[in-house]
Scaffold this motif. Structure first.
Motif: not given
Lengths: 350, 350
Positions: B297-307, B335-342, B346-350
């Motif tokens: 099932h686990f083909q994709k994930y996204s990373l989220l950070t809080l704004r 903010n949402v970042y998908t794992n197809s690319e990274f 450092q700026k993006d991440v709070m």
């Protein structure tokens, strides 16, 4: 009185004092509580030492108001120079009738001085662990002894922690346990009187006591005797960890220490060695690998245990520091087991 | 006044409070110091919370003597039921004008409530670490969060400890370091103001402060940026450790969480995620292995950070507990970042 030399073994649970004649004969021995100054504070430490030595004077028929020639102390926690100097200064000031001179060394060095004046490797595994190589020329090389936050591998604390961490990780599905966790779970719940993982948090933080945490090791030894595979596993790992301390100092071992009749002498000190039967496979495996890989001198080793308190080695070192030489009968102070066979039973080991 | 709902984010270093209207609009925000009751005590914790919320009322032009409808608190250290109940009882008694009702949850759950009402996996890595899966039906499965004595893998404390332990073991010849230790040695001596291993003992025991010890992690991040291989190594290991927490809860993830457009949502909370660039190779490696082995099932994930502060999620949960539903615009909170690319810098991440 004729020259009398005092020695102290100071442990995390109990302590001993001994008075020795100039001929190296034991005149009196006394017991006392913990005198690790990190655990009980400086005041309790020096009061405890004074009390034991004064009682020993009376027991030996000596005048308690006459200082002994020297007092040599072999103390767990006796490594830091500034702390040691403060202990000595305080003793000198508060108890002028105790001794003419003072000397403090570590439990490891005091143990080695009890067993031999030629050196060897001492491996302590009690509540914590430590390893010291003492070469024939007196030079020392250490490995470990940094306490539970940075080491203590192979100690009772470490064995307890490894078993409990294995259980936590299995419950979290973070790391698969190599064996069934049910015995460890039940033993942990009983020993710490908890019903779940959350209940362990106070034991790890607010009311953490290293000696109590380490005491769980005894339950694991019982589990091993009852046939539990995870308990066997953690003791095998402890045997490996202690042997790795020996391998760590091997490159610094003087060649003469390998060439005696016994091979490399390894002095085993501390309560965890009572579980030798549970650890020996891991211990022997690591040393065999070291023998096979690159340590051509290292063909043989012997395991030694003390038959006397390391207070005796403390007394010897205190006397030497005061300019006197105590003749000790080392052969009477140790049991020796060679590695051609592993003859230790739990009874053999003190 | 019209219905107003309060929320608090209580951290180990700083805290935030927020007031929200019934429509989900933020009326006021205030800041305050640490409100982890394990670190500062119950009194400081509830005084700090009261102070922040009362200041927020004034800032929003509200009467400070009128209680808000509910106060939902997302607190680090907010897991143990008895401790939570005591906090609430004390607040109710001492500050009757603060709020009509109270609700306390953990920092992990408060963060997740800020990001989504559908669930996901939240991975906290700050001073300590923790991981919680929240399924769409509200069920929770945890991994880690046991503190530095029994876990904290991948946290700033753990990264600092790993680097220092690698140095200790290399100096002891107990374990060979995978990389040169000189940068870590120098950084440790500077940060802790010590000149040798023995000097570290007070920092590990007598004057140990987890947050200060963990702060050494920043020096290691600097070392990585300066090209030091051992610093890179410990952050890569941290990435692996954090990813292993996700793998640990994967078997309990509800199938619906995999099938959204973003794949499995992973909410990343805490200051260590600022060093994402240093950790991502280890993190991606462990998740790729899980994807390759058995989690079809686990083909994709996204990373989220809080704004937004997780005080907002706390407010939502506090309102829900009081019978009200706050409509939050989740898409504005993360903010949402998908794992197809990274794509994270450092700026993006709070």
């Amino acid at each position: 009185m004729s020259a009398v030399y005092g020695g102290v073994e100071g442990g995390g649970t109990h302590s001993k004092a001994v008075l020795v004649s100039a001929e190296g004969h034991i005149l009196a021995e006394t017991d006392g509580p913990c005198t690790n100054h990190w655990l009980v504070g400086v005041d309790n430490c020096i009061n405890g030492i004074n009390d034991m030595v004064q009682r020993a004077k009376i027991k030996a028929g000596l005048d308690p108001d006459t200082p002994v020639c020297s007092l040599g102390m072999s103390l767990s926690g006796g490594e830091q120079k500034a702390a040691i100097q403060k202990l000595i200064d305080d003793m000198r000031e508060r108890y002028p009738k105790l001794s003419q001179s003072y000397f403090i060394t570590t439990d490891a060095i005091g143990a080695m001085a009890t067993a031999s004046d030629y050196g060897g490797i001492v491996v302590i595994s009690g509540t914590g662990s430590n390893c010291k190589l003492v070469n024939p020329d007196g030079t020392q090389v250490g490995c470990g002894g940094w306490g539970h936050m940075m080491g203590d591998e192979g100690s009772a604390y470490w064995i307890s922690h490894l078993a409990i961490k294995t259980f936590f990780d299995a419950r979290d599905n973070l790391v698969t346990s190599p064996h069934d966790i049910n015995y460890v779970k039940k033993a942990m719940e009983e020993y710490f009187q908890v019903s779940d993982l959350m209940g362990m948090l106070p034991h790890l933080y607010r009311i953490f006591q290293k000696s109590h945490f380490a005491g769980f090791c005894r339950k694991l030894a019982e589990g091993m005797l009852a046939g539990d595979a995870l308990c066997q596993h953690v003791f095998t790992e402890a045997g490996k960890a202690l042997a790795r301390h020996i391998v760590a100092v091997l490159p610094k071992v003087h060649q003469d220490l390998f060439s005696g009749e016994l091979g490399l002498p390894v002095l085993c000190v501390g309560s965890v060695w009572r579980s030798w039967e549970l650890m020996k496979s891991g211990f022997a495996q690591v040393l065999s690998e070291a023998q096979a890989h690159g340590y051509s001198h290292f063909q043989k080793y012997s395991l030694l245990t003390l038959r006397q308190s390391s207070a005796l080695g403390g007394a010897k070192m205190g006397a030497k520091n005061a300019g006197a030489s105590l003749p000790l009968d080392y052969s009477a102070n140790v049991n020796v087991y060679t590695n051609s066979e592993f003859p230790w039973s739990q009874k053999d080991v003190m």
